[in-house]
Motif scaffolding. Sequence first.
Motif, mmCIF file in Angstrom:
data_model
loop_
_atom_site.group_PDB
_atom_site.id
_atom_site.type_symbol
_atom_site.label_atom_id
_atom_site.label_comp_id
_atom_site.label_asym_id
_atom_site.label_seq_id
_atom_site.Cartn_x
_atom_site.Cartn_y
_atom_site.Cartn_z
ATOM 1 N N SER A 422 0.718 -1.141 -0.043
ATOM 2 C CA SER A 422 -0.143 -0.030 -0.045
ATOM 3 C C SER A 422 0.894 1.466 0.007
ATOM 4 C CB SER A 422 -0.774 -0.104 1.127
ATOM 5 O OG SER A 422 -1.876 -1.246 1.093
ATOM 6 N N ASN A 423 1.766 1.356 -1.018
ATOM 7 C CA ASN A 423 2.685 2.592 -0.973
ATOM 8 C C ASN A 423 3.339 3.090 -0.142
ATOM 9 O OD1 ASN A 423 1.431 3.611 -3.719
ATOM 10 N ND2 ASN A 423 -0.225 3.205 -2.512
ATOM 11 N N SER A 424 3.666 1.779 0.858
ATOM 12 C CA SER A 424 4.664 2.061 1.934
ATOM 13 C C SER A 424 6.145 2.227 1.397
ATOM 14 C CB SER A 424 4.644 1.031 2.939
ATOM 15 O OG SER A 424 3.373 1.147 3.610
ATOM 16 N N ASP A 425 6.942 2.861 2.106
ATOM 17 C CA ASP A 425 8.333 3.253 1.725
ATOM 18 C C ASP A 425 9.244 3.030 2.685
ATOM 19 O OD1 ASP A 425 10.504 3.674 -0.081
ATOM 20 O OD2 ASP A 425 9.907 5.890 0.067
ATOM 21 N N PRO A 426 9.447 2.015 3.438
ATOM 22 C CA PRO A 426 10.280 1.778 4.810
ATOM 23 C C PRO A 426 11.865 1.527 4.122
ATOM 24 C CG PRO A 426 9.248 -0.129 4.187
ATOM 25 C CD PRO A 426 8.750 0.628 3.162
ATOM 26 N N THR A 427 12.500 1.429 5.233
ATOM 27 C CA THR A 427 14.138 1.046 5.066
ATOM 28 C C THR A 427 14.550 -0.108 5.721
ATOM 29 O OG1 THR A 427 14.608 3.464 4.318
ATOM 30 C CG2 THR A 427 16.378 1.830 5.211
ATOM 31 N N ILE A 428 14.780 -1.007 5.123
ATOM 32 C CA ILE A 428 15.329 -2.348 5.699
ATOM 33 C C ILE A 428 16.518 -2.642 5.426
ATOM 34 C CG2 ILE A 428 14.453 -4.897 5.790
ATOM 35 C CD1 ILE A 428 12.037 -4.154 4.586
ATOM 36 N N ARG A 429 17.565 -2.414 6.361
ATOM 37 C CA ARG A 429 18.786 -2.387 6.462
ATOM 38 C C ARG A 429 19.537 -3.110 7.346
ATOM 39 N NH1 ARG A 429 19.849 3.076 6.479
ATOM 40 N NH2 ARG A 429 19.831 2.999 4.210
ATOM 41 N N GLY A 430 20.513 -4.080 6.937
ATOM 42 C CA GLY A 430 21.604 -4.828 8.061
ATOM 43 C C GLY A 430 20.726 -5.744 8.853
ATOM 44 N N ASN A 431 19.621 -6.741 8.598
ATOM 45 C CA ASN A 431 18.907 -7.461 9.043
ATOM 46 C C ASN A 431 19.424 -9.052 8.529
ATOM 47 O OD1 ASN A 431 17.089 -5.370 10.269
ATOM 48 N ND2 ASN A 431 16.826 -5.132 8.169
ATOM 49 N N ALA A 432 19.051 -9.789 9.370
ATOM 50 C CA ALA A 432 19.187 -11.287 9.181
ATOM 51 C C ALA A 432 17.582 -11.791 9.218
ATOM 52 C CB ALA A 432 19.923 -12.079 10.019
ATOM 53 N N ILE A 433 17.070 -12.286 8.055
ATOM 54 C CA ILE A 433 15.814 -12.914 7.581
ATOM 55 C C ILE A 433 15.875 -13.979 7.224
ATOM 56 C CG2 ILE A 433 13.695 -12.353 6.553
ATOM 57 C CD1 ILE A 433 14.685 -9.230 5.797
ATOM 58 N N PHE A 434 15.677 -14.955 8.062
ATOM 59 C CA PHE A 434 15.671 -16.595 7.699
ATOM 60 C C PHE A 434 14.740 -17.459 8.314
ATOM 61 C CE2 PHE A 434 17.773 -15.282 11.715
ATOM 62 C CZ PHE A 434 17.749 -16.307 12.402
ATOM 63 N N ASN A 435 14.763 -18.603 7.604
ATOM 64 C CA ASN A 435 13.886 -19.734 8.106
ATOM 65 C C ASN A 435 12.458 -19.616 8.404
ATOM 66 O OD1 ASN A 435 16.462 -20.981 8.410
ATOM 67 N ND2 ASN A 435 16.560 -20.946 10.448
#
Length: 549
Positions: A422-435
Amino acid sequence: CSRCLLAVARFVYTADLPMAIEESGPGAQNSPYQLRRKTLLPKRTALPLHRQEAFGHRAKRARVSGKSHDLPAAPAEQYLQQKLPDEVVLKIFSYLLEQDLCQAACVCKRFSQLANDPILWKRLYMEVFEYTRPMMHPEPGRFYQVSPEEHEHPNPWKESFQQLYKGAHVKPGFAEHFYSNPGRYKGRENMLYYDTIEDALGGVQEAHFDGLIFVHSGIYTDEWIYIESPITMIGAAPGKVADKVVIENTRDSTFVFMEGSEDAYVGYMTIKFNPDDKSAQHHNAHHLIITCGPTVVVSNHQTLQHQRLENVGLYITDHAQGIYEDNEISNNALAGIWVKNHGNPIIRRNHIHHGRDVGVFTFDHGMGYFENCNIHRNRIAGFEVKAYANPTVVRCEIHHGQTGGIYNKIYANNFAGVWITSNSDPTIRGNAIFNGNQGGVYIFGDGRGLIESNDIYGNALAGIQIRTNSCPIVRHNKIHDGQHGGIYVHEKGQGVIEENEVYSNTLAGVWVTTGSTPVLRKNRIHSGKQVKKDTTRHRQTLTMNEYWL
């Protein structure tokens, strides 16, 4: 009796004692009753004359007065000052309140040391504030408890007493006793006591005090707490303060911060909304509402325990800001935290868990800075961003959600780790996204955002999925060891995908289909177990990408 002892102390204080007796009078050197406690104040070492002048100190001049310093002191004065055992003096001082104790400290060096005994001040301190450890308040909006043994100040009880002295106290049942016994509490005219929080807030409005309110041990029910001024409200109780000071409402929002509450502070208490009618839908009753743009601090181990809470725990809207630290937000019927309509809070070190909806929900241009939060076991997403929301989330741990998570160490969620829509514009930086049990990052419904420098691996579906006209920037990520593809762009997905390393995924490293038009630039795509990419019948820009088996 205590009045006689107080009279003795005042007699000594008002006596005209020669300086010679204080420093070198008869018996001062050879008194059989030396101090039996460790000296509390550091001894001053006399400096040589030339060093005294260098540091601006002047040598003491001989005292000149109409009285002869050779005259012996009166026997009673000499005995009280020099020969009365420390234990007896301390017993006398234990009957004095803080103002008289400070006056007794002005009599002589010995009385000053004894009157600053931490045990005396601890007793007075706990009588007034209840804390079992000194609560330091060095500046507005800052409170923290210290260990007396480790604190740098020789008497932290007295230091904290001075910092907290001018405040109002909410202590049900005590106000009548306090005001009907003025002689018993002489010297505490600067303290005010109220039976309810509403009465104390009324005292702030009428400028009876500066706005520091101590809420003492107890359960405060069904008070209408609307904050319209920059007050400071803090729980006061022994042990773990938040467990002893509980404020709850059964009909409406427990706290509402209105316009004018800039720089308000609330901390060290448990806040609940616990409706009488558990089956009713309290659509307009949230737990803690921040509105109309104030800066609010809810800080320092305050616990927000929303047992059986209907609707939202913390609701920040209409350009509201504030700092929310070290809170526990749990068991909410809707989101633990809502941020909307340009709300922009700073939320640090909060524990948000076991909600029956989303952990944190930012939407309708909501913003905010979320740092070091632990968000887990919420029934829907740990963190949901939609409708032009733009939060920043740093070093959070979001896990074991029954649907999605979002940001930082994000793992073991049933749906995608991160949802952007829905037109969102976040910053997703330096994360571990797993499993995750589905994908890693899922961007749809015209979502945008910057997905940068993340480690995305081991997810059941694509590491990153882009669809339905979404157009994110995806760069500098490692996307690997997925049970599906690395990056999946479909249903008119767009975006810029550059300088990523995509490897060791079960299906395609990058898979583009159904009218999608992403830009791929300078990626390293290798070690895939099936196809590298699908460009059949789809326009895209491929620039300097590197592919190998």
